[in-house]
Motif scaffolding. Structure first.
Motif, short mmCIF file in Angstrom:
data_model
loop_
_atom_site.label_atom_id
_atom_site.label_comp_id
_atom_site.label_asym_id
_atom_site.label_seq_id
_atom_site.Cartn_x
_atom_site.Cartn_y
_atom_site.Cartn_z
N GLU A 45 8.31 -0.24 17.13
CA GLU A 45 9.52 0.39 16.62
C GLU A 45 9.29 0.90 15.20
O GLU A 45 8.83 0.15 14.33
N GLY A 46 9.61 2.15 14.96
CA GLY A 46 9.47 2.71 13.63
C GLY A 46 8.02 2.92 13.25
O GLY A 46 7.11 2.94 14.09
N THR A 47 7.78 3.07 11.96
CA THR A 47 6.44 3.32 11.43
C THR A 47 5.77 1.99 11.08
O THR A 47 6.31 1.21 10.30
N PRO A 48 4.60 1.71 11.65
CA PRO A 48 3.89 0.49 11.26
C PRO A 48 3.58 0.51 9.76
O PRO A 48 3.19 1.55 9.22
N GLN A 49 3.78 -0.63 9.11
CA GLN A 49 3.57 -0.72 7.67
C GLN A 49 2.34 -1.57 7.35
O GLN A 49 2.18 -2.67 7.87
N LEU A 50 1.51 -1.02 6.48
CA LEU A 50 0.29 -1.69 6.06
C LEU A 50 0.48 -2.16 4.61
O LEU A 50 0.82 -1.36 3.73
N TYR A 51 0.29 -3.46 4.36
CA TYR A 51 0.44 -4.03 3.03
C TYR A 51 -0.92 -4.59 2.58
O TYR A 51 -1.48 -5.45 3.25
N LEU A 52 -1.41 -4.09 1.45
CA LEU A 52 -2.70 -4.53 0.92
C LEU A 52 -2.49 -5.20 -0.43
O LEU A 52 -1.87 -4.61 -1.33
N ILE A 53 -3.00 -6.41 -0.57
CA ILE A 53 -2.95 -7.12 -1.85
C ILE A 53 -4.36 -7.20 -2.41
O ILE A 53 -5.23 -7.86 -1.84
N ARG A 54 -4.58 -6.51 -3.52
CA ARG A 54 -5.86 -6.56 -4.21
C ARG A 54 -5.73 -7.55 -5.36
O ARG A 54 -5.00 -7.30 -6.33
N ASN A 55 -6.42 -8.66 -5.26
CA ASN A 55 -6.30 -9.72 -6.27
C ASN A 55 -7.22 -9.46 -7.47
O ASN A 55 -8.04 -10.30 -7.86
N SER A 56 -7.08 -8.29 -8.03
CA SER A 56 -7.81 -7.89 -9.24
C SER A 56 -7.23 -6.56 -9.69
O SER A 56 -6.53 -5.89 -8.93
N PRO A 57 -7.49 -6.16 -10.93
CA PRO A 57 -6.98 -4.87 -11.41
C PRO A 57 -7.70 -3.70 -10.74
O PRO A 57 -8.80 -3.85 -10.22
N LEU A 58 -7.08 -2.54 -10.79
CA LEU A 58 -7.73 -1.32 -10.31
C LEU A 58 -8.52 -0.64 -11.43
O LEU A 58 -9.63 -0.19 -11.23
N ALA A 59 -7.92 -0.58 -12.61
CA ALA A 59 -8.55 0.13 -13.72
C ALA A 59 -9.59 -0.75 -14.41
O ALA A 59 -9.39 -1.96 -14.54
#
Length: 403
Positions: A301-315
């Motif tokens: 039902e609806g749009t599948p949602q993807l949740y990503l947790i990156r346990n560190s900074p990006l920059a």
């Protein structure tokens, strides 16, 4: 581990990625060659395709090739899917991917607990974890009832509760700088028969709990299906799940690899597995899955949602690097780890776009500049946990564009 660790060492051990393999080389060079460890009985390459965990043949599979079991699953008739997969058919789909990051996993743990507080945390059909994410994943999978466990794990323990520094004699004849026996005791305490039974029950509803390791002999990523292990009924299921989590967190050279007993052609061998972050920092599933077809098959039902947790900074952080071996190697490895992680995010983003999934990414904010005073510093982790908690509760954690 009572003395303060160097910032360079802490930075390395808190990260997750392919660059960790460099640590193993460095340790071996410093210690004169890791040659005095007990002998192995390694699985020959020609038997790898048929190798299986005794009694649990479907416990794991290669992450970098399509899994036969998934292709067979797509051909199941609809009435069979209805009967077997009540937890994933005819409902919204949400998938949670949790990266490595050592003690920075406190951010992801806090985010999940804050998300519960917000009142809109979904039940995830798929949860995957690597390294510290492999520790968080079972409790995220089991739901908000285990939020207090996440808080305790990521705010109450220090280095000595999780690892033991090895003495010189052990280093000279061993395979790592630290022992993870204390971690094994904590896993025994927090993932017991009750939790294994609960994971199995959710697996029977069709939900999946997956953990990534690296098969060091093959230099390939491996996905372990903890739901299938729990559902197997094997008396070894609990110990195997503990070993999988320890393997996923086994930074080469720092923490000991895990040897898994396998059987092939009627003979017993072993496979050496280390940190899943050596080959990838986040994963959704095996290569080549047709997520659009899966969504259609399951009447999502609806749009599948993807949740990503990156346990560190990006920059990256700007650091004036001393012209010495240690700082140069440390900075190089941390740079490799960061850029590999961004590459993993980009690849998953492309997959999500092609499959018509919603993409939601969270990471440790760049303005969080506190530094830990030891490998696992409860004060540092407690502050970072609260930062994640507030972001999860307020709904400010997620960015919905690609990296």
């Amino acid at each position: 581990m009572t003395e303060r660790s160097s910032p360079a060492a802490l930075a390395l051990l808190r990260e997750a990625g392919t660059a960790r393999a460099v640590l193993a080389t460095l340790f071996c060079v410093v210690l004169g060659g890791c040659s005095a460890v007990p002998p192995r009985n390694p699985l020959p390459q020609e038997l790898a395709a048929a190798a299986a965990i005794p009694g649990i043949p479907d416990a794991r599979y290669w992450a970098d090739e399509p899994a036969k079991a998934y292709r067979q699953w797509l051909e199941l008739p609809e009435e069979v899917l209805e009967e077997r997969y009540s937890g994933i058919i005819g409902r919204p789909h949400d998938y949670l991917l949790i990266s490595g990051g050592g003690s920075d996993g406190a951010y992801g743990a806090g985010l999940l607990v804050g998300w519960t507080e917000a009142g809109n945390r979904p039940e995830f059909q798929v949860v995957t974890g690597i390294s510290t994410g492999a520790i968080i994943a079972p409790f995220a999978f089991l739901g908000p009832a285990y939020d207090s466990t996440l808080r305790e794990l990521y705010t109450s323990f220090r280095s000595d509760d999780l690892v033991r520094r090895r003495g010189l004699a052990e280093l000279l004849r061993g395979d790592s700088a630290f022992s993870t026996e204390p971690m094994a005791r904590l896993l025994e305490r927090y993932i017991g028969e009750k939790e294994i039974a609960a994971i199995a029950a959710e697996g029977r509803r069709g939900r999946s709990l997956l953990v990534g390791t690296t098969n060091l002999d093959a230099a390939r990523p491996v996905i372990w299906d903890l739901t299938r292990v729990a559902m197997s009924g094997s008396p070894r299921a609990k110990r195997l799940i503990h070993d999988i989590i320890r393997a996923s967190t086994a930074i080469p050279g720092a923490f000991p690899p895990v040897l898994f007993k396998v059987e092939s052609a009627g003979q017993r061998y072993d496979e050496m597995h280390v940190d899943g972050g050596v080959t990838s920092q986040l994963f959704l599933g095996v290569t080549g899955l047709d997520w659009r077809r899966i969504a259609e098959k399951l009447r999502v039902e609806g749009t599948p949602q993807l949740y990503l947790i990156r346990n560190s900074p990006l920059a990256p952080k700007w650091v004036a690097v001393d012209r010495r071996l240690g700082p140069i190697v440390s900075r190089t490895i941390s740079s490799l780890i960061r850029t590999q992680g961004i590459g993993d995010l980009a690849q998953i983003y492309i997959t999500a776009e092609g499959a018509g999934m919603g993409f939601n990414l969270a990471w440790v904010p760049a303005d969080f500049t506190l530094e830990p005073q030891e490998l696992f510093d409860p004060e540092y982790m407690g502050i970072l946990f609260e930062r994640g908690f507030n972001a999860g509760r307020d709904g400010t954690a997620w960015r919905r564009e690609g990296p």
